[in-house]
Design a protein around this motif. Structure first.
Motif, PDB file in Angstrom:
ATOM      1  N   ASP A  11       0.815  -1.209   0.000  1.00 33.85           N
ATOM      2  CA  ASP A  11       0.000   0.000   0.000  1.00 33.85           C
ATOM      3  C   ASP A  11       0.854   1.266   0.000  1.00 33.85           C
ATOM      4  O   ASP A  11       0.372   2.336  -0.349  1.00 33.85           O
ATOM      5  N   GLU A  12       2.101   1.161   0.388  1.00 29.41           N
ATOM      6  CA  GLU A  12       3.015   2.306   0.418  1.00 29.41           C
ATOM      7  C   GLU A  12       3.731   2.496  -0.916  1.00 29.41           C
ATOM      8  O   GLU A  12       4.245   3.582  -1.188  1.00 29.41           O
ATOM      9  N   ALA A  13       3.819   1.448  -1.697  1.00 27.95           N
ATOM     10  CA  ALA A  13       4.619   1.464  -2.919  1.00 27.95           C
ATOM     11  C   ALA A  13       4.146   2.545  -3.887  1.00 27.95           C
ATOM     12  O   ALA A  13       2.952   2.726  -4.115  1.00 27.95           O
ATOM     13  N   ASP A  14       5.106   3.271  -4.426  1.00 34.93           N
ATOM     14  CA  ASP A  14       4.851   4.322  -5.413  1.00 34.93           C
ATOM     15  C   ASP A  14       6.181   4.560  -6.116  1.00 34.93           C
ATOM     16  O   ASP A  14       7.044   5.251  -5.588  1.00 34.93           O
ATOM     17  N   ILE A  15       6.333   3.991  -7.281  1.00 31.66           N
ATOM     18  CA  ILE A  15       7.622   4.039  -7.969  1.00 31.66           C
ATOM     19  C   ILE A  15       8.019   5.467  -8.303  1.00 31.66           C
ATOM     20  O   ILE A  15       9.205   5.785  -8.361  1.00 31.66           O
ATOM     21  N   SER A  16       7.044   6.377  -8.476  1.00 31.48           N
ATOM     22  CA  SER A  16       7.383   7.779  -8.749  1.00 31.48           C
ATOM     23  C   SER A  16       8.050   8.433  -7.538  1.00 31.48           C
ATOM     24  O   SER A  16       8.740   9.436  -7.673  1.00 31.48           O
ATOM     25  N   LYS A  17       7.861   7.830  -6.351  1.00 37.55           N
ATOM     26  CA  LYS A  17       8.505   8.321  -5.131  1.00 37.55           C
ATOM     27  C   LYS A  17       9.671   7.419  -4.729  1.00 37.55           C
ATOM     28  O   LYS A  17      10.152   7.471  -3.610  1.00 37.55           O
ATOM     29  N   LYS A  18      10.067   6.539  -5.656  1.00 35.42           N
ATOM     30  CA  LYS A  18      11.185   5.614  -5.434  1.00 35.42           C
ATOM     31  C   LYS A  18      10.894   4.635  -4.288  1.00 35.42           C
ATOM     32  O   LYS A  18      11.781   4.247  -3.542  1.00 35.42           O
ATOM     33  N   LYS A  19       9.617   4.230  -4.178  1.00 35.76           N
ATOM     34  CA  LYS A  19       9.216   3.246  -3.174  1.00 35.76           C
ATOM     35  C   LYS A  19       8.700   2.015  -3.914  1.00 35.76           C
ATOM     36  O   LYS A  19       7.740   2.103  -4.670  1.00 35.76           O
ATOM     37  N   MET A  20       9.362   0.876  -3.688  1.00 39.70           N
ATOM     38  CA  MET A  20       8.939  -0.356  -4.368  1.00 39.70           C
ATOM     39  C   MET A  20       8.393  -1.355  -3.353  1.00 39.70           C
ATOM     40  O   MET A  20       8.877  -1.437  -2.226  1.00 39.70           O
ATOM     41  N   ALA A  21       7.364  -2.081  -3.771  1.00 35.24           N
ATOM     42  CA  ALA A  21       6.744  -3.085  -2.913  1.00 35.24           C
ATOM     43  C   ALA A  21       7.715  -4.229  -2.655  1.00 35.24           C
ATOM     44  O   ALA A  21       8.471  -4.633  -3.541  1.00 35.24           O
ATOM     45  N   PHE A  22       7.682  -4.738  -1.434  1.00 35.35           N
ATOM     46  CA  PHE A  22       8.593  -5.821  -1.033  1.00 35.35           C
ATOM     47  C   PHE A  22       8.397  -7.084  -1.849  1.00 35.35           C
ATOM     48  O   PHE A  22       9.284  -7.918  -1.928  1.00 35.35           O
ATOM     49  N   ASN A  23       7.233  -7.228  -2.486  1.00 33.37           N
ATOM     50  CA  ASN A  23       6.965  -8.436  -3.269  1.00 33.37           C
ATOM     51  C   ASN A  23       7.170  -8.212  -4.768  1.00 33.37           C
ATOM     52  O   ASN A  23       6.853  -9.080  -5.570  1.00 33.37           O
ATOM     53  N   SER A  24       7.735  -7.054  -5.141  1.00 35.49           N
ATOM     54  CA  SER A  24       8.016  -6.794  -6.556  1.00 35.49           C
ATOM     55  C   SER A  24       9.209  -7.656  -6.976  1.00 35.49           C
ATOM     56  O   SER A  24      10.046  -8.030  -6.148  1.00 35.49           O
ATOM     57  N   PRO A  25       9.306  -7.976  -8.258  1.00 40.71           N
ATOM     58  CA  PRO A  25      10.407  -8.830  -8.715  1.00 40.71           C
ATOM     59  C   PRO A  25      11.795  -8.298  -8.347  1.00 40.71           C
ATOM     60  O   PRO A  25      12.663  -9.059  -7.931  1.00 40.71           O
ATOM     61  N   ILE A  26      12.008  -6.993  -8.471  1.00 44.79           N
ATOM     62  CA  ILE A  26      13.335  -6.438  -8.171  1.00 44.79           C
ATOM     63  C   ILE A  26      13.616  -6.512  -6.672  1.00 44.79           C
ATOM     64  O   ILE A  26      14.703  -6.904  -6.251  1.00 44.79           O
ATOM     65  N   ALA A  27      12.619  -6.157  -5.846  1.00 40.54           N
ATOM     66  CA  ALA A  27      12.816  -6.229  -4.391  1.00 40.54           C
ATOM     67  C   ALA A  27      13.122  -7.663  -3.969  1.00 40.54           C
ATOM     68  O   ALA A  27      14.006  -7.898  -3.141  1.00 40.54           O
ATOM     69  N   LEU A  28      12.416  -8.620  -4.542  1.00 38.48           N
ATOM     70  CA  LEU A  28      12.661 -10.031  -4.199  1.00 38.48           C
ATOM     71  C   LEU A  28      14.076 -10.454  -4.576  1.00 38.48           C
ATOM     72  O   LEU A  28      14.724 -11.209  -3.845  1.00 38.48           O
ATOM     73  N   LEU A  29      14.574  -9.953  -5.720  1.00 40.09           N
ATOM     74  CA  LEU A  29      15.950 -10.263  -6.132  1.00 40.09           C
ATOM     75  C   LEU A  29      16.976  -9.677  -5.168  1.00 40.09           C
ATOM     76  O   LEU A  29      18.031 -10.259  -4.938  1.00 40.09           O
ATOM     77  N   LEU A  30      16.660  -8.500  -4.629  1.00 41.02           N
ATOM     78  CA  LEU A  30      17.608  -7.798  -3.761  1.00 41.02           C
ATOM     79  C   LEU A  30      17.635  -8.329  -2.326  1.00 41.02           C
ATOM     80  O   LEU A  30      18.630  -8.141  -1.620  1.00 41.02           O
ATOM     81  N   MET A  31      16.570  -8.984  -1.900  1.00 34.40           N
ATOM     82  CA  MET A  31      16.488  -9.459  -0.509  1.00 34.40           C
ATOM     83  C   MET A  31      17.686 -10.341  -0.166  1.00 34.40           C
ATOM     84  O   MET A  31      18.040 -11.258  -0.904  1.00 34.40           O
ATOM     85  N   GLY A  32      18.308 -10.010   0.951  1.00 35.59           N
ATOM     86  CA  GLY A  32      19.441 -10.790   1.436  1.00 35.59           C
ATOM     87  C   GLY A  32      20.784 -10.343   0.883  1.00 35.59           C
ATOM     88  O   GLY A  32      21.830 -10.806   1.348  1.00 35.59           O
ATOM     89  N   LYS A  33      20.767  -9.447  -0.110  1.00 35.51           N
ATOM     90  CA  LYS A  33      22.038  -8.984  -0.694  1.00 35.51           C
ATOM     91  C   LYS A  33      22.731  -8.017   0.258  1.00 35.51           C
ATOM     92  O   LYS A  33      22.115  -7.353   1.073  1.00 35.51           O
ATOM     93  N   LYS A  34      24.057  -7.946   0.122  1.00 34.81           N
ATOM     94  CA  LYS A  34      24.885  -7.049   0.922  1.00 34.81           C
ATOM     95  C   LYS A  34      25.583  -6.064  -0.002  1.00 34.81           C
ATOM     96  O   LYS A  34      25.587  -6.261  -1.226  1.00 34.81           O
ATOM     97  N   VAL A  35      26.174  -5.040   0.578  1.00 30.30           N
ATOM     98  CA  VAL A  35      26.883  -4.032  -0.210  1.00 30.30           C
ATOM     99  C   VAL A  35      27.949  -4.727  -1.067  1.00 30.30           C
ATOM    100  O   VAL A  35      28.684  -5.583  -0.582  1.00 30.30           O
ATOM    101  N   GLY A  36      27.965  -4.363  -2.340  1.00 31.12           N
ATOM    102  CA  GLY A  36      28.930  -4.945  -3.281  1.00 31.12           C
ATOM    103  C   GLY A  36      28.373  -6.135  -4.053  1.00 31.12           C
ATOM    104  O   GLY A  36      28.916  -6.501  -5.086  1.00 31.12           O
ATOM    105  N   GLU A  37      27.317  -6.726  -3.563  1.00 29.62           N
ATOM    106  CA  GLU A  37      26.737  -7.881  -4.266  1.00 29.62           C
ATOM    107  C   GLU A  37      25.835  -7.415  -5.400  1.00 29.62           C
ATOM    108  O   GLU A  37      25.308  -6.311  -5.390  1.00 29.62           O
ATOM    109  N   LYS A  38      25.665  -8.332  -6.365  1.00 30.57           N
ATOM    110  CA  LYS A  38      24.844  -8.027  -7.533  1.00 30.57           C
ATOM    111  C   LYS A  38      23.648  -8.970  -7.588  1.00 30.57           C
ATOM    112  O   LYS A  38      23.726 -10.115  -7.161  1.00 30.57           O
TER     113      LYS A  38
END
Length: 167
Positions: free
Chosen positions: A120-147
């Motif tokens: 309900d908070e997600a708004d890509i125009s405000k640079k807020k992405m939903a935790f269940n979006s494909p990109i957010a899911l890919l990023l989960m668990g990553k650390k600085v420097g990881e791809k």
């Protein structure tokens, strides 16, 4: 009185209520504390709007009131299912719900920042992405420097984690 004895002009259509952001069945409704406050403020605004209804006639007021009532019902479902995530308890060195992530995307030198939030908070125009979006899911668990690599039909897009903050 049976609906058979009501004039056709007096019958009201059930209002079509726009759905809220998609939250798949069985997925927890995670929210930030700010997001939860926004849900409560939205509900208060709808209640006030219903109280302040003015219309040309009683039928218009009833239809508008029914629409607002239906929106409040959907909102109440989200509020009651909301699970507020305490960002201070998130691991600071890893992308999780509530993180603001600085990313290099593809070959671009420019760094972009996105905040991972509830649906309900997600708004890509405000640079807020939903935790269940494909990109957010890919990023989960990553650390600085990881791809993270997003596979696309015509190739792939790389996301490099530059920084992680919880604010």
């Amino acid at each position: 009185m049976s609906r058979g004895f009501v004039k056709e002009d007096d019958q009201e259509e059930t209002p079509m209520v726009p759905p809220r952001a998609d939250l798949p069945e069985g997925l927890m409704n995670y929210v930030t504390s700010k997001g939860y406050d926004e849900l409560l403020a939205e509900k208060e605004a709808l209640i006030k709007e219903r109280e302040d209804l003015e219309g040309a006639n009683e039928k218009e007021r009833r239809i508008a009131s029914n629409l607002i009532h239906a929106k409040i019902q959907l909102l109440n479902e989200r509020i009651s299912s909301a699970q507020i995530i305490d960002l201070s308890e998130q691991p600071k060195d890893e992308v999780r719900f509530g993180a603001t992530v600085s990313l290099k995307i593809g070959k671009a030198n420019q760094v972009q920042r996105y905040h991972i939030v509830g649906v309900d908070e997600a708004d890509i125009s405000k640079k807020k992405m939903a935790f269940n979006s494909p990109i957010a899911l890919l990023l989960m668990g990553k650390k600085v420097g990881e791809k993270a690599i997003l596979k696309l039909l015509n190739g792939e897009r790389k996301f490099e984690v530059i920084d992680i903050e919880y604010v």
